[in-house]
Scaffold this active site. Structure first.
Site, PDB file in Angstrom:
ATOM      1  N   GLY A  16       0.845  -1.199   0.000  1.00 59.76           N
ATOM      2  CA  GLY A  16       0.000   0.000   0.000  1.00 59.76           C
ATOM      3  C   GLY A  16       0.876   1.243   0.000  1.00 59.76           C
ATOM      4  O   GLY A  16       1.866   1.302   0.723  1.00 59.76           O
ATOM      5  N   ARG A  77       0.890  -5.058  -5.147  1.00 62.21           N
ATOM      6  CA  ARG A  77       1.045  -6.224  -4.277  1.00 62.21           C
ATOM      7  C   ARG A  77       1.334  -7.384  -5.234  1.00 62.21           C
ATOM      8  O   ARG A  77       0.724  -7.467  -6.294  1.00 62.21           O
ATOM      9  CB  ARG A  77      -0.229  -6.463  -3.475  1.00 62.21           C
ATOM     10  CG  ARG A  77      -0.608  -5.226  -2.613  1.00 62.21           C
ATOM     11  CD  ARG A  77      -1.583  -5.583  -1.533  1.00 62.21           C
ATOM     12  NE  ARG A  77      -2.128  -4.383  -0.889  1.00 62.21           N
ATOM     13  CZ  ARG A  77      -1.561  -3.774   0.158  1.00 62.21           C
ATOM     14  NH1 ARG A  77      -0.434  -4.231   0.662  1.00 62.21           N
ATOM     15  NH2 ARG A  77      -2.134  -2.712   0.699  1.00 62.21           N
ATOM     16  N   CYS A  78       2.264  -8.250  -4.887  1.00 64.87           N
ATOM     17  CA  CYS A  78       2.747  -9.237  -5.863  1.00 64.87           C
ATOM     18  C   CYS A  78       2.665 -10.661  -5.306  1.00 64.87           C
ATOM     19  O   CYS A  78       3.456 -11.055  -4.446  1.00 64.87           O
ATOM     20  CB  CYS A  78       4.190  -8.893  -6.235  1.00 64.87           C
ATOM     21  SG  CYS A  78       4.940 -10.067  -7.346  1.00 64.87           S
ATOM     22  N   ASP A 108       5.331  -4.317   6.301  1.00 62.55           N
ATOM     23  CA  ASP A 108       5.912  -5.599   6.721  1.00 62.55           C
ATOM     24  C   ASP A 108       5.866  -6.674   5.629  1.00 62.55           C
ATOM     25  O   ASP A 108       6.780  -7.490   5.521  1.00 62.55           O
ATOM     26  CB  ASP A 108       5.304  -6.095   8.048  1.00 62.55           C
ATOM     27  CG  ASP A 108       3.797  -6.117   8.028  1.00 62.55           C
ATOM     28  OD1 ASP A 108       3.192  -5.770   6.988  1.00 62.55           O
ATOM     29  OD2 ASP A 108       3.197  -6.496   9.061  1.00 62.55           O
ATOM     30  N   THR A 130       4.356   2.857   5.863  1.00 62.57           N
ATOM     31  CA  THR A 130       2.962   2.402   5.889  1.00 62.57           C
ATOM     32  C   THR A 130       2.146   3.320   6.785  1.00 62.57           C
ATOM     33  O   THR A 130       2.637   3.762   7.835  1.00 62.57           O
ATOM     34  CB  THR A 130       2.819   0.943   6.396  1.00 62.57           C
ATOM     35  OG1 THR A 130       1.429   0.686   6.663  1.00 62.57           O
ATOM     36  CG2 THR A 130       3.588   0.652   7.670  1.00 62.57           C
ATOM     37  N   ASP A 132      -0.171   2.342   8.495  1.00 57.99           N
ATOM     38  CA  ASP A 132      -0.720   1.531   9.590  1.00 57.99           C
ATOM     39  C   ASP A 132       0.102   1.596  10.883  1.00 57.99           C
ATOM     40  O   ASP A 132      -0.392   1.201  11.941  1.00 57.99           O
ATOM     41  CB  ASP A 132      -0.826   0.057   9.160  1.00 57.99           C
ATOM     42  CG  ASP A 132      -1.730  -0.139   7.955  1.00 57.99           C
ATOM     43  OD1 ASP A 132      -2.552   0.749   7.678  1.00 57.99           O
ATOM     44  OD2 ASP A 132      -1.593  -1.192   7.285  1.00 57.99           O
ATOM     45  N   ASP A 134       2.382  -0.309  11.873  1.00 57.38           N
ATOM     46  CA  ASP A 134       2.310  -1.644  12.483  1.00 57.38           C
ATOM     47  C   ASP A 134       3.581  -2.476  12.291  1.00 57.38           C
ATOM     48  O   ASP A 134       3.526  -3.699  12.275  1.00 57.38           O
ATOM     49  CB  ASP A 134       1.093  -2.405  11.918  1.00 57.38           C
ATOM     50  CG  ASP A 134       1.194  -2.609  10.414  1.00 57.38           C
ATOM     51  OD1 ASP A 134       2.070  -1.983   9.772  1.00 57.38           O
ATOM     52  OD2 ASP A 134       0.410  -3.400   9.870  1.00 57.38           O
ATOM     53  N   ARG A 167     -26.675  13.581  15.863  1.00 56.47           N
ATOM     54  CA  ARG A 167     -26.555  12.182  15.458  1.00 56.47           C
ATOM     55  C   ARG A 167     -25.396  11.476  16.157  1.00 56.47           C
ATOM     56  O   ARG A 167     -24.515  12.105  16.724  1.00 56.47           O
ATOM     57  CB  ARG A 167     -26.262  12.114  13.953  1.00 56.47           C
ATOM     58  CG  ARG A 167     -27.487  12.301  13.113  1.00 56.47           C
ATOM     59  CD  ARG A 167     -27.103  12.304  11.646  1.00 56.47           C
ATOM     60  NE  ARG A 167     -28.299  12.383  10.839  1.00 56.47           N
ATOM     61  CZ  ARG A 167     -28.336  12.850   9.596  1.00 56.47           C
ATOM     62  NH1 ARG A 167     -27.231  13.281   9.020  1.00 56.47           N
ATOM     63  NH2 ARG A 167     -29.457  12.879   8.927  1.00 56.47           N
ATOM     64  N   ARG A 176      -5.554  -1.851   8.766  1.00 53.08           N
ATOM     65  CA  ARG A 176      -5.544  -3.314   8.645  1.00 53.08           C
ATOM     66  C   ARG A 176      -5.892  -3.918   9.998  1.00 53.08           C
ATOM     67  O   ARG A 176      -6.899  -3.536  10.583  1.00 53.08           O
ATOM     68  CB  ARG A 176      -4.172  -3.795   8.146  1.00 53.08           C
ATOM     69  CG  ARG A 176      -4.220  -5.106   7.410  1.00 53.08           C
ATOM     70  CD  ARG A 176      -2.847  -5.521   6.963  1.00 53.08           C
ATOM     71  NE  ARG A 176      -2.408  -4.796   5.800  1.00 53.08           N
ATOM     72  CZ  ARG A 176      -2.761  -5.102   4.551  1.00 53.08           C
ATOM     73  NH1 ARG A 176      -3.514  -6.136   4.321  1.00 53.08           N
ATOM     74  NH2 ARG A 176      -2.329  -4.387   3.541  1.00 53.08           N
ATOM     75  N   GLY A 190     -11.010  13.895  19.905  1.00 53.01           N
ATOM     76  CA  GLY A 190     -11.854  13.893  21.108  1.00 53.01           C
ATOM     77  C   GLY A 190     -13.056  12.970  20.974  1.00 53.01           C
ATOM     78  O   GLY A 190     -14.155  13.278  21.457  1.00 53.01           O
ATOM     79  N   ALA A 191     -12.864  11.838  20.318  1.00 53.53           N
ATOM     80  CA  ALA A 191     -13.981  10.913  20.071  1.00 53.53           C
ATOM     81  C   ALA A 191     -14.564  10.390  21.379  1.00 53.53           C
ATOM     82  O   ALA A 191     -13.838  10.209  22.367  1.00 53.53           O
ATOM     83  CB  ALA A 191     -13.503   9.757  19.209  1.00 53.53           C
ATOM     84  N   GLU A 228     -10.524  -0.328  11.101  1.00 56.29           N
ATOM     85  CA  GLU A 228     -10.814  -1.270  10.013  1.00 56.29           C
ATOM     86  C   GLU A 228     -10.768  -2.719  10.496  1.00 56.29           C
ATOM     87  O   GLU A 228     -11.561  -3.561  10.077  1.00 56.29           O
ATOM     88  CB  GLU A 228      -9.750  -1.055   8.916  1.00 56.29           C
ATOM     89  CG  GLU A 228      -9.831  -1.991   7.751  1.00 56.29           C
ATOM     90  CD  GLU A 228      -8.688  -1.790   6.755  1.00 56.29           C
ATOM     91  OE1 GLU A 228      -7.614  -1.260   7.137  1.00 56.29           O
ATOM     92  OE2 GLU A 228      -8.877  -2.164   5.601  1.00 56.29           O
TER      93      GLU A 228
HETATM   94  O1  F6P Z   1      -1.448  -1.149   4.638  1.00 55.39           O
HETATM   95  C1  F6P Z   1      -2.069   0.021   4.241  1.00 55.39           C
HETATM   96  C2  F6P Z   1      -3.528  -0.207   3.973  1.00 55.39           C
HETATM   97  O2  F6P Z   1      -4.107   1.002   3.524  1.00 55.39           O
HETATM   98  C3  F6P Z   1      -4.319  -0.777   5.148  1.00 55.39           C
HETATM   99  O3  F6P Z   1      -4.668   0.195   6.091  1.00 55.39           O
HETATM  100  C4  F6P Z   1      -5.489  -1.391   4.421  1.00 55.39           C
HETATM  101  O4  F6P Z   1      -6.019  -2.468   5.174  1.00 55.39           O
HETATM  102  C5  F6P Z   1      -4.856  -1.914   3.164  1.00 55.39           C
HETATM  103  O5  F6P Z   1      -3.680  -1.166   2.947  1.00 55.39           O
HETATM  104  C6  F6P Z   1      -5.711  -1.834   1.919  1.00 55.39           C
HETATM  105  O6  F6P Z   1      -5.024  -2.439   0.893  1.00 55.39           O
HETATM  106  P1  F6P Z   1      -5.357  -2.364  -0.650  1.00 55.39           P
HETATM  107  O7  F6P Z   1      -4.721  -1.126  -1.190  1.00 55.39           O
HETATM  108  O8  F6P Z   1      -4.733  -3.577  -1.219  1.00 55.39           O
HETATM  109  O9  F6P Z   1      -6.847  -2.331  -0.762  1.00 55.39           O
END
Ligand code: F6P
Length: 325
Positions: A16, A77-78, A108, A130, A132, A134, A167, A176, A190-191, A228
């Site tokens: 991504g 992505r490959c 990763d 990334t 994320d 992560d 609402r 991810r 501030g959720a 997500e």
């Molecule tokens: O890893 C980055 C990310 O945007 C994640 O937050 C998300 O789950 C994923 O990539 C979406 O991937 P794709 O671009 O393959 O839909």
């Protein structure tokens, strides 16, 4: 036998995209060329490598990109890189093109691809990119700051209309299976509620009770940031509306979080890490990933890095509860 001197390096962006990838490319190209290396770009990540989509870079090639989101090298992505045949072929292609080392900018999954290349004799360096956040081996990943600011600004806007209409709003952010984006975005906006995949126990009734209680206290809106990795925002909104009688809407922020001009933090981090990648190779260090740990830039062995895990910061988890009305 003496190590072969590195003369030509290549860079690819994979997985991504993340804001700041262009700044990494710029840094690798400029630092590489200034230090006497040839620098090539591989388009479309590992997929492009397997298709030999390789371009030559000059310092001019990367002008006017530091401020641009996305990646000028494109990304993909490959699936083929999951198989040993693809990994071997990728290593052979690099050898055929006399590329002595490869810089991989990605998350990763991209680092796992780089590890397999290392096992096939390729010298690799990983640069963490990334949204994320992560990757276990680093406290910061390029792209996170831009993405979380984009998400926060979107939530601010949704809060306005949510308040006008009194609402409940469920806003789903990317990440991810990790909750960093949701946690940071939730604190910054501030959720009233933040659902994290690492912690959410599925107790929707408890959320419904908190929404009802908050309405009874006179709160006009209820902002719920949903990661997500928890997902199901639309159906959750329907159930909450049915149970509370409060108009409830779901918004999935989606890919807007991956785009946009990188923030200062992402541009600076990308510039430092891109330069570090080149310096490591010049100093004969390879099969490393660069990292920001405890406030300092450093690097780790790529295999060691792969085994490192990351927990959500306990102190940050506490904050939304500590600051509740
Ligand atoms: O890893 C980055 C990310 O945007 C994640 O937050 C998300 O789950 C994923 O990539 C979406 O991937 P794709 O671009 O393959 O839909």
């Amino acid at each position: 036998m003496a190590e072969k001197k590195i003369r030509t390096i290549a860079i690819l962006t994979s997985g991504g995209d993340a804001p700041g990838m262009n700044a990494v490319i710029r840094a690798v190209v400029r630092a590489g060329i200034k230090n006497g290396l040839n620098v090539k770009g591989i388009e479309r990540g590992y997929a492009g490598l397997l298709n030999e989509e390789i371009v030559d870079f000059s310092t001019e090639s990367v002008k006017n990109i530091i401020e641009r989101g996305g990646t000028m090298l494109y990304t993909a992505r490959c699936a083929e890189m999951m198989h040993t045949s693809g990994q071997k072929r990728a290593a052979e292609i690099l050898k055929d093109h006399e590329i002595d080392a490869l810089v991989v900018a990605g998350g990763d999954g991209s680092f796992r691809g780089a590890e397999t290349l290392a096992a096939n004799g390729v010298k690799v360096i990983g640069v963490p990119c990334t949204i994320d956040l992560d990757i276990g081996s680093t406290d910061y990943t390029i792209g996170f700051d831009t993405a979380v600011n984009t998400a926060m600004e979107a939530v601010d806007k949704i809060r306005d209309t949510s308040t006008s209409h009194e609402r409940c709003s469920i806003i789903e952010v990317m990440g991810r299976s990790a909750g960093y984006l949701a946690l940071w975005c939730g604190i910054a906006s501030g959720a009233e509620e933040i659902l994290l995949p690492e912690l959410y126990d599925g107790d929707e009734q408890a959320i419904i009770d908190r929404i009802t209680e908050s309405r009874q206290k006179g709160k006009k809106q209820f902002i719920l940031i949903n990661a997500e990795g928890v997902g199901h925002s639309a159906s959750m909104a329907r159930r909450i509306e049915a149970a509370t009688g409060i108009d409830t809407r779901a918004t999935i922020l989606g890919y807007m979080q991956r785009g946009g001009s990188p923030t200062c933090r992402d541009r600076v981090c990308a510039s430092v890490m891109g330069d570090m990648a080149v310096q490591l190779l010049l100093n004969g260090k390879y099969n490393r990933v660069v990292s920001l740990k405890d406030g300092s830039y450093t690097d780790f062995d790529i295999h060691e890095a792969a085994s490192m895990t990351k927990e959500l910061d306990e102190e940050l988890i506490r904050i939304p509860y500590a600051l509740k009305r």
